[in-house]
Write a protein that holds these residues in place. Structure first.
Motif, PDB file in Angstrom:
ATOM      1  N   TYR A 126      20.095 -28.102  18.309  1.00 10.04           N
ATOM      2  CA  TYR A 126      19.693 -26.719  18.090  1.00 10.04           C
ATOM      3  C   TYR A 126      20.738 -26.013  17.220  1.00 10.04           C
ATOM      4  CZ  TYR A 126      16.637 -27.567  22.121  1.00 10.04           C
ATOM      5  OH  TYR A 126      15.692 -28.080  22.983  1.00 10.04           O
ATOM      6  N   HIS A 139      17.668 -32.798  22.038  1.00  9.01           N
ATOM      7  CA  HIS A 139      17.460 -32.163  20.731  1.00  9.01           C
ATOM      8  C   HIS A 139      18.733 -31.490  20.228  1.00  9.01           C
ATOM      9  CE1 HIS A 139      13.166 -32.867  21.056  1.00  9.01           C
ATOM     10  NE2 HIS A 139      13.144 -32.251  22.229  1.00  9.01           N
ATOM     11  N   ALA A 168      23.084 -23.507  25.813  1.00 10.45           N
ATOM     12  CA  ALA A 168      23.272 -23.227  24.386  1.00 10.45           C
ATOM     13  C   ALA A 168      24.079 -21.948  24.195  1.00 10.45           C
ATOM     14  CB  ALA A 168      21.918 -23.120  23.691  1.00 10.45           C
ATOM     15  N   VAL A 196      17.476 -19.232  17.782  1.00 14.27           N
ATOM     16  CA  VAL A 196      17.644 -20.684  17.828  1.00 14.27           C
ATOM     17  C   VAL A 196      16.595 -21.370  16.959  1.00 14.27           C
ATOM     18  CG1 VAL A 196      17.646 -22.710  19.343  1.00 14.27           C
ATOM     19  CG2 VAL A 196      18.578 -20.537  20.161  1.00 14.27           C
ATOM     20  N   SER A 197      17.028 -22.420  16.251  1.00 16.46           N
ATOM     21  CA  SER A 197      16.118 -23.308  15.534  1.00 16.46           C
ATOM     22  C   SER A 197      16.370 -24.722  16.013  1.00 16.46           C
ATOM     23  CB  SER A 197      16.341 -23.216  14.016  1.00 16.46           C
ATOM     24  OG  SER A 197      16.057 -21.924  13.531  1.00 16.46           O
ATOM     25  N   GLN A 198      15.307 -25.428  16.330  1.00 19.35           N
ATOM     26  CA  GLN A 198      15.437 -26.820  16.753  1.00 19.35           C
ATOM     27  C   GLN A 198      15.343 -27.706  15.525  1.00 19.35           C
ATOM     28  OE1 GLN A 198      12.307 -29.575  18.654  1.00 19.35           O
ATOM     29  NE2 GLN A 198      13.264 -28.572  20.423  1.00 19.35           N
ATOM     30  N   VAL A 214      22.187 -22.566  16.400  1.00 19.67           N
ATOM     31  CA  VAL A 214      22.221 -21.320  17.159  1.00 19.67           C
ATOM     32  C   VAL A 214      22.939 -20.236  16.367  1.00 19.67           C
ATOM     33  CG1 VAL A 214      22.939 -20.225  19.320  1.00 19.67           C
ATOM     34  CG2 VAL A 214      22.279 -22.646  19.301  1.00 19.67           C
ATOM     35  N   GLN A 239      26.112 -25.448  16.398  1.00 19.34           N
ATOM     36  CA  GLN A 239      25.017 -26.352  16.750  1.00 19.34           C
ATOM     37  C   GLN A 239      25.230 -26.860  18.171  1.00 19.34           C
ATOM     38  OE1 GLN A 239      24.170 -30.501  14.963  1.00 19.34           O
ATOM     39  NE2 GLN A 239      22.644 -29.192  13.944  1.00 19.34           N
TER      40      GLN A 239
END
Length: 278
Positions: free
Chosen positions: A127, A125, A93, A148-150, A129, A115
């Protein structure tokens, strides 16, 4: 009247002085460019380099054995699992920032927003970023934060923090464990070597309450050395392992007093066969 004139004179000097002080700072910001992203060498450790060749190491007839190479390779399995399972997604990532544009957001800070879609073998998934790089120490260093958010999962998890020197000659990063337990997990310390491909990377367990806290795996490349690759493994107290080998030839040596009950090097040839050390 004289006092009033003196006041205006002092005020004029103060304003002029402040404007002179601000202009270089403003000019510096206008000319500021995004910091260079840290290279993959700061995060990735080729543990698989101590590997088997096409030789059948299960065939030990005729007095041929492969114990020295096998011990060196198997001693890295545990760290290989730790590093791969915990580093592969955040490292990949992070690397995707090279495909994004940096935006200046003030306070000597640039931001990369993008992303990352992990492949199916890594969970598949999406993410979101946010990577920031802030110039510090008179722009001689950069402080990095990757949040980071999933998608459909956790939010605003700080996965990486770190500091790199100008030119990425050295750096130190902390990887937090996971969104459910965001404690510091692994520290990565990187130092450039004398030659462009040389360098040292150390992974250290920094889990505060873990019995293995302080244990580390260090990888070095020194193309001027007889064995141009090396691993040092610090396990529990009095359990220190050293591995040296040549790339691409594949011959090497291992020293591990706890395993061999001596402080000698134990060698293997380019086919991983046990040989006497020269």
């Amino acid at each position: 009247m004289k006092n009033l004139m003196l006041f205006f004179a002092l005020a004029t000097v103060l304003v002029f002085t402040q404007s002179c002080e601000k202009e270089p700072q403003e000019e510096e910001i206008q000319n500021l460019v995004a910091p260079e992203l840290p290279p993959a060498d700061m995060f990735t450790m080729p543990i698989s380099e101590v590997r088997e060749t096409d030789t059948d190491t299960t065939n030990q007839t005729g007095g041929v054995t492969y114990w020295n190479w096998a011990h060196a390779a198997l001693s890295l399995v545990g760290w290989n699992t730790v590093v791969y399972l915990n580093m592969v997604v955040p490292t990949t990532a992070f690397a995707h920032a090279f495909n994004a544009e940096a935006t200046y957001i003030g306070n000597l800070t640039f931001q990369w927003v993008y992303q990352y879609h992990a492949p199916q073998n890594l969970g598949g998934h999406f993410y979101d970023v946010s990577l920031t790089g802030q110039y510090i120490n008179n722009t001689q260093e950069v402080a990095w934060t990757m949040t980071v958010s999933q998608v459909g999962g956790f939010s605003d998890f700080v996965w990486y923090t770190g500091v790199t020197a100008s030119g990425n000659t050295e750096g130190s990063f902390i990887l937090n464990r996971n969104p459910a337990n965001p404690e510091p997990y692994l520290r990565m310390d990187y130092q450039d070597g004398l030659l462009p491909e040389d360098g040292t990377l150390r992974f250290t367990n920094v889990i505060p309450t873990d019995p293995a806290n302080g244990q580390y795996l260090e990888y070095r490349v020194d193309n001027a050395a007889e064995f141009n690759r090396a691993f040092d493994v610090q396990g529990p107290p009095n359990n220190f392992l050293e591995i040296r080998w040549s790339e691409p030839a594949g011959n090497g040596q291992v020293r591990h007093p706890q395993r061999f009950n001596d402080n000698e090097w134990h060698c293997w040839d380019t086919s991983q066969r046990d040989v006497d050390c020269e």
